[in-house]
Write a protein that holds these residues in place. Structure first.
Motif, short mmCIF file in Angstrom:
data_model
loop_
_atom_site.label_atom_id
_atom_site.label_comp_id
_atom_site.label_asym_id
_atom_site.label_seq_id
_atom_site.Cartn_x
_atom_site.Cartn_y
_atom_site.Cartn_z
N GLN A 21 0.82 -1.21 0.00
CA GLN A 21 0.00 0.00 0.00
C GLN A 21 0.85 1.26 0.00
O GLN A 21 0.39 2.34 -0.35
N PHE A 22 2.12 1.13 0.38
CA PHE A 22 3.01 2.28 0.47
C PHE A 22 4.10 2.27 -0.60
O PHE A 22 4.94 3.17 -0.61
N PRO A 24 4.49 2.13 -4.78
CA PRO A 24 3.76 2.13 -6.05
C PRO A 24 4.17 0.95 -6.94
O PRO A 24 5.34 0.56 -6.94
N TYR A 65 3.16 10.53 -6.28
CA TYR A 65 2.41 9.40 -6.85
C TYR A 65 1.05 9.26 -6.16
O TYR A 65 0.01 9.17 -6.82
N TYR A 66 1.08 9.24 -4.82
CA TYR A 66 -0.18 9.03 -4.10
C TYR A 66 -1.06 10.28 -4.13
O TYR A 66 -2.29 10.18 -4.11
N GLN A 69 -2.78 9.99 -7.36
CA GLN A 69 -3.82 8.98 -7.26
C GLN A 69 -5.06 9.53 -6.57
O GLN A 69 -6.19 9.22 -6.95
N PHE A 79 -5.89 7.72 0.40
CA PHE A 79 -4.44 7.82 0.32
C PHE A 79 -3.85 8.70 1.43
O PHE A 79 -2.68 9.04 1.38
N GLN A 82 -0.53 7.37 3.19
CA GLN A 82 0.68 7.55 2.40
C GLN A 82 1.12 9.01 2.37
O GLN A 82 2.31 9.33 2.48
N LEU A 83 0.15 9.92 2.24
CA LEU A 83 0.47 11.34 2.19
C LEU A 83 1.03 11.82 3.52
O LEU A 83 1.98 12.62 3.56
#
Length: 253
Positions: A21-22, A24, A65-66, A69, A79, A82-83
């Motif tokens: 999940q973390f 890509p 990337y996130y 997304q 997300f 991740q952020l």
């Protein structure tokens, strides 16, 4: 014991899913991130600030990337973990590098413009568009100049390295499309081949070893699309060719 073992078996896949999940699923992006940084460092000379620069560069990519997304899906909450992880890391490392080399802020407008174009394509769910891929190539290759600025070197000594990695990764975008997403497309095939002929002409003006590597890339783009290689095999070949490009670029500086 049987219950514990069963629990352990169940937990391991869950942990792997959590890690994924973390990270890509963009395996080709790592070469585009590392090769320009390495080229800039090796050609301009190492400075200790190159280490936090690399950390900021990788964390910034993961953050972007996130973030893209989230823009694409309109689901920020999905997300948020991740952020919240990559955002502070990227910010802290960027501040450290800028504190050492404030002149790096001169690159901010270029990256802001390129990121805005990424957002444009993400909002339209067209992040796989050829132009968007080429924007990522430019973003990555600018790191050659950024690394040189961190070392306190001028841009002229690293311009040939920038040119080589830009030629290589632009050609790679076209070539990989002929192998995977645009397999069987005559227009993409000929665009890739013709581009590599052009790249060979430019490389011949730089040095004979670089021209030899680009000639190999031309042969790759002309021959390999005729074979049904798996994405894994395509990736392995690109690992080899990117290493050759890096070695030749540094050796002929």
């Amino acid at each position: 014991m049987r219950t514990d073992n069963t629990t352990g078996i169940r937990r391991r896949p869950a942990r792997r899913r959590s890690v994924r999940q973390f990270i890509p699923p963009q395996h080709g992006a790592w070469a585009m991130l590392l090769v320009p940084w390495l080229a800039g460092v090796l050609v301009s000379g190492f400075h200790w600030a190159h280490v936090p620069l690399l950390g900021a560069w990788l964390a910034g990519y993961l953050l972007s990337y996130y973030a893209l997304q989230a823009v694409k899906t309109r689901r920020l909450s999905r997300f948020r973990p991740q952020l919240l992880l990559y955002g502070p890391i990227a910010a802290a490392l960027c501040l450290l590098v800028v504190a050492v080399r404030p002149q790096l802020l001169a690159y901010a407008p270029a990256y802001a413009l390129l990121l805005a174009l990424n957002v444009f394509y993400a909002r339209r769910r067209r992040e796989r568009a050829l132009l968007n891929d080429l924007i990522f190539v430019v973003q990555s290759c600018l790191m050659v100049f950024v690394a040189a600025s961190v070392a306190g070197a001028g841009l002229s000594p690293v311009t040939p390295a920038f040119t080589v990695v830009l030629l290589y990764f632009t050609g790679t975008v076209l070539y990989v499309k002929t192998m995977i997403r645009e397999r069987g497309s005559a227009s993409y095939y000929w665009a890739s081949v013709i581009y590599h002929v052009f790249a060979l002409g430019v490389a011949a003006c730089l040095s004979v070893p670089i021209a030899a590597v680009v000639a190999l890339l031309l042969a790759r783009s002309a021959v390999l699309p005729r074979y049904r290689l798996t994405p894994k095999h395509v990736g392995i070949i690109e690992m080899v060719t990117s290493t050759l490009v890096l070695i030749t670029t540094v050796a002929t500086r």
